[in-house]
Design a protein around this motif. Structure first.
Motif, mmCIF file in Angstrom:
data_model
loop_
_atom_site.group_PDB
_atom_site.id
_atom_site.type_symbol
_atom_site.label_atom_id
_atom_site.label_comp_id
_atom_site.label_asym_id
_atom_site.label_seq_id
_atom_site.Cartn_x
_atom_site.Cartn_y
_atom_site.Cartn_z
ATOM 1 N N GLU A 157 7.776 -36.237 -24.177
ATOM 2 C CA GLU A 157 9.212 -36.251 -23.909
ATOM 3 C C GLU A 157 9.597 -34.919 -23.309
ATOM 4 O O GLU A 157 9.251 -33.863 -23.843
ATOM 5 N N LEU A 158 10.327 -34.999 -22.209
ATOM 6 C CA LEU A 158 10.658 -33.778 -21.482
ATOM 7 C C LEU A 158 12.176 -33.622 -21.399
ATOM 8 O O LEU A 158 12.915 -34.607 -21.324
ATOM 9 N N SER A 159 12.596 -32.378 -21.386
ATOM 10 C CA SER A 159 14.014 -32.083 -21.169
ATOM 11 C C SER A 159 14.145 -31.452 -19.783
ATOM 12 O O SER A 159 13.473 -30.468 -19.472
ATOM 13 N N LEU A 160 14.989 -32.057 -18.975
ATOM 14 C CA LEU A 160 15.135 -31.562 -17.599
ATOM 15 C C LEU A 160 16.345 -30.644 -17.520
ATOM 16 O O LEU A 160 17.464 -31.056 -17.818
ATOM 17 N N THR A 161 16.085 -29.430 -17.111
ATOM 18 C CA THR A 161 17.137 -28.403 -16.972
ATOM 19 C C THR A 161 18.060 -28.390 -18.191
ATOM 20 O O THR A 161 19.278 -28.291 -18.081
ATOM 21 N N GLY A 162 17.452 -28.571 -19.378
ATOM 22 C CA GLY A 162 18.191 -28.354 -20.617
ATOM 23 C C GLY A 162 18.914 -29.539 -21.192
ATOM 24 O O GLY A 162 19.325 -29.500 -22.338
ATOM 25 N N HIS A 163 19.115 -30.623 -20.454
ATOM 26 C CA HIS A 163 19.893 -31.708 -21.066
ATOM 27 C C HIS A 163 19.282 -33.100 -20.869
ATOM 28 O O HIS A 163 19.051 -33.803 -21.819
ATOM 29 N N THR A 164 18.947 -33.512 -19.658
ATOM 30 C CA THR A 164 18.465 -34.874 -19.440
ATOM 31 C C THR A 164 17.094 -35.062 -20.098
ATOM 32 O O THR A 164 16.231 -34.196 -20.018
ATOM 33 N N LEU A 165 16.926 -36.223 -20.713
ATOM 34 C CA LEU A 165 15.662 -36.531 -21.387
ATOM 35 C C LEU A 165 14.823 -37.418 -20.479
ATOM 36 O O LEU A 165 15.342 -38.347 -19.857
ATOM 37 N N PHE A 166 13.520 -37.112 -20.424
ATOM 38 C CA PHE A 166 12.629 -37.938 -19.616
ATOM 39 C C PHE A 166 11.372 -38.213 -20.424
ATOM 40 O O PHE A 166 10.775 -37.309 -21.011
ATOM 41 N N ARG A 167 10.960 -39.482 -20.438
ATOM 42 C CA ARG A 167 9.781 -39.869 -21.223
ATOM 43 C C ARG A 167 8.650 -40.230 -20.278
ATOM 44 O O ARG A 167 8.823 -41.092 -19.401
ATOM 45 N N LEU A 168 7.518 -39.545 -20.456
ATOM 46 C CA LEU A 168 6.338 -39.833 -19.642
ATOM 47 C C LEU A 168 5.376 -40.653 -20.485
ATOM 48 O O LEU A 168 4.897 -40.196 -21.526
ATOM 49 N N ALA A 169 5.120 -41.870 -20.014
ATOM 50 C CA ALA A 169 4.316 -42.810 -20.813
ATOM 51 C C ALA A 169 2.820 -42.522 -20.654
ATOM 52 O O ALA A 169 2.432 -41.540 -20.042
ATOM 53 N N SER A 170 2.019 -43.422 -21.174
ATOM 54 C CA SER A 170 0.563 -43.261 -21.238
ATOM 55 C C SER A 170 -0.087 -43.188 -19.862
ATOM 56 O O SER A 170 0.328 -43.869 -18.924
ATOM 57 N N ASN A 171 -1.125 -42.352 -19.787
ATOM 58 C CA ASN A 171 -1.992 -42.253 -18.602
ATOM 59 C C ASN A 171 -1.193 -42.057 -17.313
ATOM 60 O O ASN A 171 -1.369 -42.788 -16.334
ATOM 61 N N ALA A 172 -0.307 -41.079 -17.350
ATOM 62 C CA ALA A 172 0.561 -40.846 -16.178
ATOM 63 C C ALA A 172 0.536 -39.371 -15.803
ATOM 64 O O ALA A 172 0.275 -38.507 -16.640
ATOM 65 N N MET A 173 0.791 -39.135 -14.499
ATOM 66 C CA MET A 173 0.825 -37.751 -14.040
ATOM 67 C C MET A 173 2.107 -37.525 -13.246
ATOM 68 O O MET A 173 2.535 -38.397 -12.472
ATOM 69 N N LEU A 174 2.676 -36.358 -13.447
ATOM 70 C CA LEU A 174 3.944 -36.051 -12.787
ATOM 71 C C LEU A 174 3.942 -34.586 -12.368
ATOM 72 O O LEU A 174 3.539 -33.716 -13.153
ATOM 73 N N ASP A 175 4.361 -34.359 -11.135
ATOM 74 C CA ASP A 175 4.625 -32.974 -10.719
ATOM 75 C C ASP A 175 6.086 -32.701 -11.046
ATOM 76 O O ASP A 175 6.925 -33.597 -10.918
ATOM 77 N N VAL A 176 6.368 -31.482 -11.427
ATOM 78 C CA VAL A 176 7.774 -31.157 -11.739
ATOM 79 C C VAL A 176 8.653 -31.400 -10.513
ATOM 80 O O VAL A 176 9.806 -31.823 -10.623
ATOM 81 N N THR A 177 8.077 -31.187 -9.331
ATOM 82 C CA THR A 177 8.865 -31.424 -8.107
ATOM 83 C C THR A 177 9.253 -32.897 -7.965
ATOM 84 O O THR A 177 10.217 -33.217 -7.280
ATOM 85 N N ASP A 178 8.491 -33.787 -8.630
ATOM 86 C CA ASP A 178 8.843 -35.214 -8.571
ATOM 87 C C ASP A 178 10.183 -35.486 -9.255
ATOM 88 O O ASP A 178 10.773 -36.556 -9.054
ATOM 89 N N LEU A 179 10.631 -34.562 -10.088
ATOM 90 C CA LEU A 179 11.866 -34.787 -10.856
ATOM 91 C C LEU A 179 13.102 -34.146 -10.217
ATOM 92 O O LEU A 179 14.192 -34.225 -10.756
ATOM 93 N N ARG A 180 12.901 -33.495 -9.069
ATOM 94 C CA ARG A 180 14.062 -32.817 -8.452
ATOM 95 C C ARG A 180 15.051 -33.852 -7.911
ATOM 96 O O ARG A 180 14.700 -35.014 -7.688
ATOM 97 N N ASP A 181 16.283 -33.416 -7.736
ATOM 98 C CA ASP A 181 17.315 -34.304 -7.198
ATOM 99 C C ASP A 181 16.958 -34.737 -5.789
ATOM 100 O O ASP A 181 16.766 -33.901 -4.912
ATOM 101 N N ILE A 182 16.865 -36.023 -5.582
ATOM 102 C CA ILE A 182 16.652 -36.533 -4.220
ATOM 103 C C ILE A 182 17.775 -37.528 -3.939
ATOM 104 O O ILE A 182 17.823 -38.601 -4.544
ATOM 105 N N THR A 183 18.647 -37.171 -3.052
ATOM 106 C CA THR A 183 19.759 -38.076 -2.728
ATOM 107 C C THR A 183 19.255 -39.194 -1.823
ATOM 108 O O THR A 183 18.156 -39.113 -1.265
ATOM 109 N N GLU A 184 20.073 -40.225 -1.670
ATOM 110 C CA GLU A 184 19.678 -41.342 -0.802
ATOM 111 C C GLU A 184 19.531 -40.874 0.645
ATOM 112 O O GLU A 184 18.676 -41.353 1.375
ATOM 113 N N GLN A 185 20.400 -39.934 1.032
ATOM 114 C CA GLN A 185 20.299 -39.421 2.408
ATOM 115 C C GLN A 185 18.986 -38.678 2.602
ATOM 116 O O GLN A 185 18.316 -38.801 3.632
ATOM 117 N N GLU A 186 18.597 -37.907 1.585
ATOM 118 C CA GLU A 186 17.329 -37.182 1.674
ATOM 119 C C GLU A 186 16.155 -38.161 1.711
ATOM 120 O O GLU A 186 15.183 -37.950 2.435
#
Lengths: 531, 240
Positions: B67-96
């Motif tokens: 279980e991860l806390s993003l920038t102090g408040h949002t909670l994120f759960r990474l399930a079994s056998n998974a890999m994530l770069d922290v950059t994968d969690l950055r804000d990406i707008t629809e335009q981006e």
């Protein structure tokens, strides 16, 4: 027979001479001419009859003119002329009684002249039409007399009139022309008026001033004011300047442009003849052809760009202009990342020799996807062991440009700044057929831009773990043929720290600036392929 | 006026760089969880309370989660056998996201500069291609790494990081273009696009998922799940 031959030779010489003349009228002229104008309505004659009892003498009208002209616009001229024409009729009857009529006409005229086809005819004949008007001062003296009888009547008055006609100037020299004209004068604006009539003139015209122009140089836009010898080939096709030429001849013309840089161009660069329709303008690019001497400049110098615009209409019409240009030294670079390519020297014999010698030690990787990667490591280690280090550019007083060393120069000097080391390593890798690209970082929050290198390992993405288990250490780039390969970022200023450290730092830089900080998306991180 | 509008639009699109920086704290660990710092090669055991920087990565083992806390408040759960770069969690707008997809498409177009660039000489074809290199040795391929990346993308999708999920799937497919996932990645790509109301791109992704699910080597269970879900989605989107 001898006289005929002399006449023939003189005629040929005359024609040759006048063919050299430019028929374009000069801006000003003054002329003197004699003219015949029948103002008495009698033919010019001497007549006697009845054994001399009746005799008459008629001079219908001769005079002289002086005229001045000055160009108003293109082929249009103002003209001013003043003349004095006189005619007389004398008759004697029975030896004693006779009448004498003397008429004098002084026209003071202002008008316009239009030179037809002035620049299209390369030879000597310059036809024109003219017209205008002004006061005609008329004076008439009539005397009737016999032995004891004598009557005299003097009439003098002014009448307004107009004139229209045409003629030609036959140019004898650059400043002298033979002029003839035929003009009809409408005195009192009437065709049938007593003094109205045709005038035939023949005289000389003296000319001075500028000739009329058939084209104008409207604008000269200097695109490149600084020449960098390192990419002198670039200027063969890239315009140094744009010259806007307007056709004001009144008909289509063809224009050619020659340009050269005094002392640095082996021969002029020629644009080729370009057609310009009447009244239209075109931009003609100015390019330069440089000789190899430009690559020997060690300090920046001033030079003069000479441009010659030639219009071909019958004869050539040439205008010249020049502009000052700065030529920088052979190591100067204006900072344009896409121009750094020109410093890469993979075909330099000494570079080729060293890289291929080193590559021989990697024969075991001949059929291995790791070949390019191993070669890159080997070259990096070689540069490391050669003692190549990072060193800032020297401060050159009163000189702002960046300085880039060629690979061999860096090898000889033993150090260089980021661009020198990128050029050095890229030259070696390219000499082995390994594709490279510059990464330029112009962080808006930093004053100085930075440069490092990425190179193509030719390893496909699925094989990435052959070189690293961390895919953040490499970049996947697609080639033109759609094949994706792994590229490795390298901080070349860390040659002395070894390949692995240079790779790590390069990868972190790329990740942070290019991806996380959105430098690539926002355009302040640029990747320029060495081609 | 046009230039001003364009300038404002670009400013809206390209948000301030400092806003995109992200910090992740590991709140809870269940089982085997590892982290990797920056561009290091090795993974190290994660501990609760660890702070990850924006260039770091986190990976969970089989049967593990974090279980991860993003920038102090949002909670994120990474399930079994998974890999994530922290950059994968950055804000990406629809335009981006749109720009990213366009960039991927533009990459496939050969740059025009190569045709207009100054060339010395007049060479029609450059010769000297080697016949030895370029073939992938099956032993060099590591087919299992993409599974962790895929599970990371699924975790992003399930927790409504839709744009992030799409970008991660694209990146995974870029690194592993020939994986045999029976269309699972494209199924989640379609789901993410559908949730973003990008109907055209969703239909395109579902169709590829359907097509890939027909690969004979696919596991029968995965094949059935992917085919059924893609089929239902296509019907739902009136694409059939």
């Amino acid at each position: 027979m001898t006289r005929r031959i002399k006449l023939l030779i003189c005629s040929i010489l005359f024609i040759i001479n006048v063919q050299r003349l430019d028929a374009v009228s000069r801006s000003s002229g003054i002329g003197l001419k004699m003219s015949y104008w029948n103002i008495t309505n009698h033919p010019t004659r001497i007549a006697t009859s009845n054994f001399g009892r009746h005799a008459s003498v008629d001079i219908s009208g001769f005079g002289a003119w002086i005229h001045f002209s000055s160009r108003a616009h293109l082929n249009w001229f103002f003209e001013f002329q003043i003349g004095a024409i006189g005619g007389t009729h004398m008759a004697v009857e029975d030896y004693v009684a006779g009448t004498t009529e003397v008429s004098a006409l002084v026209p003071i005229l202002l008008g316009m002249r239009y030179d037809m086809m002035s620049s299209r005819i390369p030879g000597y004949i310059q036809p024109y039409i003219n017209g205008g008007g002004g006061p005609y001062w008329i004076s008439s003296i009539k005397t009737r007399g016999a032995i004891e009888l004598n009557e005299q009547e003097i009439v003098s008055y002014n009448q307004f009139g107009i004139y229209a006609g045409g003629g030609a100037n036959i140019l004898l020299t650059d400043w002298l022309g033979l002029n003839f004209n035929i003009t009809y004068h409408f005195v009192d604006l009437k065709f049938e008026e007593e003094f109205s009539g045709l005038e035939f003139g023949l005289g000389l015209n003296f000319m001075w001033g500028r000739r009329s122009e058939i084209f104008e140089i409207k604008d000269v836009q200097l695109i490149v004011s600084d020449i960098y010898p390192a990419y002198y080939q670039f200027y063969n096709t890239y315009p140094i300047a744009l010259v806007r030429v307007k056709n004001i001849a009144g008909y289509p013309i063809e224009v050619n442009l020659r340009s050269r840089l005094a002392n640095y161009s082996e021969r002029p660069s020629i644009s080729g003849y370009k057609r310009i329709e009447n009244g239209k303008s075109i931009d003609i690019p100015v390019t330069l052809i440089f000789g190899s001497m430009i690559q020997e400049i060690s300090t920046h110098e001033s030079a003069v760009l000479d441009i010659e615009v030639e219009a071909r209409v019958g004869k050539s019409h040439i205008k010249t202009l020049s502009a000052p240009i700065t030529i920088h030294n052979k190591n100067a670079w204006n900072g344009d990342i896409d121009k750094l390519n020109y410093f890469i020297t993979p075909d330099e014999p000494d570079i080729l020799k060293v890289s291929r010698e080193l590559s021989k030690n990697l024969n075991e990787y001949e059929n291995n996807p790791l070949l390019h990667f191993k070669q890159a490591v080997y070259i990096f280690d070689y540069l490391n062991s050669s003692g190549i280090t990072y060193h800032k550019d020297p401060n050159i007083l009163f000189y702002e440009d960046d300085r880039v060393q060629y690979a061999l120069e860096t090898m000889q000097i033993g150090s260089g700044d980021c661009d020198d080391l990128v050029v050095l390593y890229s030259s070696f890798l390219e000499s082995l057929g390994i594709k490279t690209a510059f990464v330029e970082v112009q962080d808006p929050n930093k004053e100085i831009a930075h440069l490092y290198l990425i190179f193509d390992t030719d390893i496909q993405p699925e094989q990435g773990r052959l070189i690293s288990s961390n895919e953040k250490k490499y970049i996947i780039r697609e080639k033109g043929n759609g094949v994706k390969t792994i590229w490795i970022p390298l901080e070349t200023t860390l040659i002395s720290a070894g390949f692995e450290e240079a790779w790590k730092v390069g990868a972190v830089q790329y990740l942070r600036d290019g991806i996380i900080e959105n430098g690539i998306r926002d355009g302040w991180v640029k990747i320029i392929h060495v081609q | 006026m046009k230039k001003l509008s364009l300038f404002l639009l670009l400013n809206l699109l390209f948000v301030n760089r400092s806003l995109t920086a992200i910090q992740v704290t590991i709140l809870k660990i269940n089982g085997e969880v590892q982290i990797r710092k920056g561009v290091e090669e090795t993974w190290i055991r994660a501990r609760e309370g660890m702070i990850l920087e924006d260039i770091d990565s986190i990976m969970t083992g089989v049967g593990s989660s974090a279980e991860l806390s993003l920038t102090g408040h949002t909670l994120f759960r990474l399930a079994s056998n998974a890999m994530l770069d922290v950059t994968d969690l950055r804000d990406i707008t629809e335009q981006e996201l749109f720009l990213y997809i366009m960039e991927q498409k533009l990459k496939k177009i050969e740059p025009a500069s190569s045709k207009t660039k100054l060339r010395i000489g007049n060479v029609s074809v450059v010769h000297g291609e080697s016949q030895s290199n370029g073939q992938i040795d099956p032993a060099d391929q590591h087919p299992d790494f993409w599974i962790q990346e895929k599970n990371g993308a699924i975790a992003l999708y399930e927790q409504d990081y839709l744009t992030n999920s799409i970008v991660k799937i694209y990146k995974t497919l870029e690194i592993y273009p020939n994986i045999q996932d029976c269309g699972e990645m494209h199924l989640y790509l379609g789901k993410s696009f559908e949730a973003l109301h990008k109907k055209g791109q969703a239909i395109e992704s579902y169709m590829i998922a359907m097509q890939k699910s027909q690969t004979p080597t696919c596991d029968i269970d995965i094949r059935n799940v992917v085919a059924r879900e893609a089929d239902l989605a296509l019907k739902r989107l009136d694409a059939k």
